[in-house]
Scaffold this active site. Structure first.
Site, short mmCIF file in Angstrom:
data_model
loop_
_atom_site.label_atom_id
_atom_site.label_comp_id
_atom_site.label_asym_id
_atom_site.label_seq_id
_atom_site.Cartn_x
_atom_site.Cartn_y
_atom_site.Cartn_z
N SER A 1 0.87 -1.18 0.00
CA SER A 1 0.00 0.00 0.00
C SER A 1 0.90 1.22 0.00
O SER A 1 2.06 1.15 0.41
CB SER A 1 -0.85 0.01 1.28
OG SER A 1 -1.37 1.29 1.54
N TYR B 1 -2.29 -0.95 10.45
CA TYR B 1 -2.24 -1.16 9.00
C TYR B 1 -0.91 -0.66 8.43
O TYR B 1 -0.22 -1.36 7.68
CB TYR B 1 -3.42 -0.43 8.36
CG TYR B 1 -3.62 -0.68 6.89
CD1 TYR B 1 -4.42 -1.73 6.45
CD2 TYR B 1 -3.04 0.15 5.94
CE1 TYR B 1 -4.62 -1.95 5.08
CE2 TYR B 1 -3.23 -0.06 4.58
CZ TYR B 1 -4.02 -1.11 4.15
OH TYR B 1 -4.22 -1.32 2.81
C1 BGC Z 1 -6.19 1.51 2.14
C2 BGC Z 1 -7.34 2.36 1.69
C3 BGC Z 1 -6.88 3.80 1.49
C4 BGC Z 1 -5.62 3.86 0.65
C5 BGC Z 1 -5.07 5.28 0.56
C6 BGC Z 1 -5.06 1.65 1.16
O1 BGC Z 1 -4.02 0.80 1.45
O2 BGC Z 1 -6.61 0.15 2.26
O3 BGC Z 1 -8.39 2.31 2.65
O4 BGC Z 1 -7.90 4.53 0.86
O5 BGC Z 1 -4.64 3.02 1.16
O6 BGC Z 1 -5.00 5.90 1.80
#
Ligand code: BGC
Length: 272
Positions: free
Chosen positions: A157, A170
């Site tokens: 991400s 996360y």
């Molecule tokens: C998340 C999303 C978020 C995006 C940008 C992703 O990894 O799961 O919820 O919108 O990152 O922030």
């Protein structure tokens, strides 16, 4: 060089979390290139069946199976790989895509929220990579199939580099994926195993539906994306199928950001 639409012929992919969102788009994109696919799901069996059905219609050369597994559970991941090998002989491509969010300000975050996210988003990626490595090392390079012995793709991400207050579990997991991925590359490139990450930005899936379903928060989000649109899951699928193919053979140990420029911090355009 493999022909377009046949770039993954005679290969088999496991895609975790493929019953919806980015995982679905990745599974479809790999199948379109001729790969057999194992659609892994956790709870959403109906979603997995629908994806399998769509792939059967769309990609006649690709075999497709669905398989339940909890990627945070060691025995479950072993079972997933065993299933893939039994069904299709071996595994050539592993896309560790499963991911969850359990958001809370850190001072209020429960140990369960922390553990669940680390369990799926980081430990799950370790467990899948470990099984994939064993298989790839045993196989070695089969020149007629691919110039690599196997390909691991971690779904990361933008939050592997962008800190995310209220989502620290996360961000910590995604930050961890960087070192996991690069350590794998460092240690296993000698076996001609490739390991890379894809780092999507804001992609229109169920995980962030609360944000894009509301006009105000959607517009706030767009201000973070220079390209001024969210990603569609297919934007990520297209990169995954290329990254799994020999066209990207010399790419190893890197993260490909697919984020419309989000990591260029547009908040600084007229500020700072
Ligand atoms: C998340 C999303 C978020 C995006 C940008 C992703 O990894 O799961 O919820 O919108 O990152 O922030």
């Amino acid at each position: 060089m493999q022909k377009p639409n046949e770039r993954l012929t005679n290969q088999t992919s496991i895609v975790t979390g493929a019953s919806s969102g980015i995982g679905t788009a990745v599974a479809k994109a790999l199948a379109r290139e001729g790969s057999n696919v194992i659609i892994n799901y956790h709870n959403n069996k109906i979603g997995a069946e629908e994806v399998a059905h769509a792939i059967t219609q769309d990609s006649k050369n690709a075999g497709v199976r669905i398989k339940q597994a909890d990627v945070s559970d060691e025995a479950s991941v072993k079972e997933l790989f065993k299933f893939g090998k039994t069904e299709f002989g071996t595994i050539d491509i592993c896309v560790s895509n499963s991911g969850i969010q359990k958001d809370a300000p850190l001072h209020d975050m429960t140990i369960s929220q922390w553990n669940q996210v680390i369990g799926v988003n980081l430990t799950g990626q370790f467990l899948c990579a470990r099984e994939a490595l064993k298989e790839f090392m045993a196989n070695g390079v089969q020149e007629k199939i691919s110039s690599s012995a196997g390909k691991i793709i971690h779904m990361s991400s933008v939050h592997e580099v962008i800190p995310w207050s209220n989502h620290a579990n996360y961000a910590a997991a995604k930050g961890g994926i960087v070192m996991l991925m690069q350590s794998i590359c460092q240690g296993y490139a000698k076996y001609k195993i490739r390991c890379n990450s894809i780092a999507p930005g804001a992609t229109k899936t169920a995980i962030n539906k609360d944000v894009w379903n509301n006009e105000q928060s959607y517009n706030d989000l767009l201000r973070l994306i220079p390209y001024n649109r969210m990603a569609e899951p297919e934007d990520i699928g297209a990169v995954a199928s290329w990254l799994a193919s020999d066209e990207s053979e010399y790419i190893n140990g890197t993260t490909i950001f697919v984020d419309g420029g989000m990591t260029c911090y547009p908040g600084f355009t007229t500020n700072g």
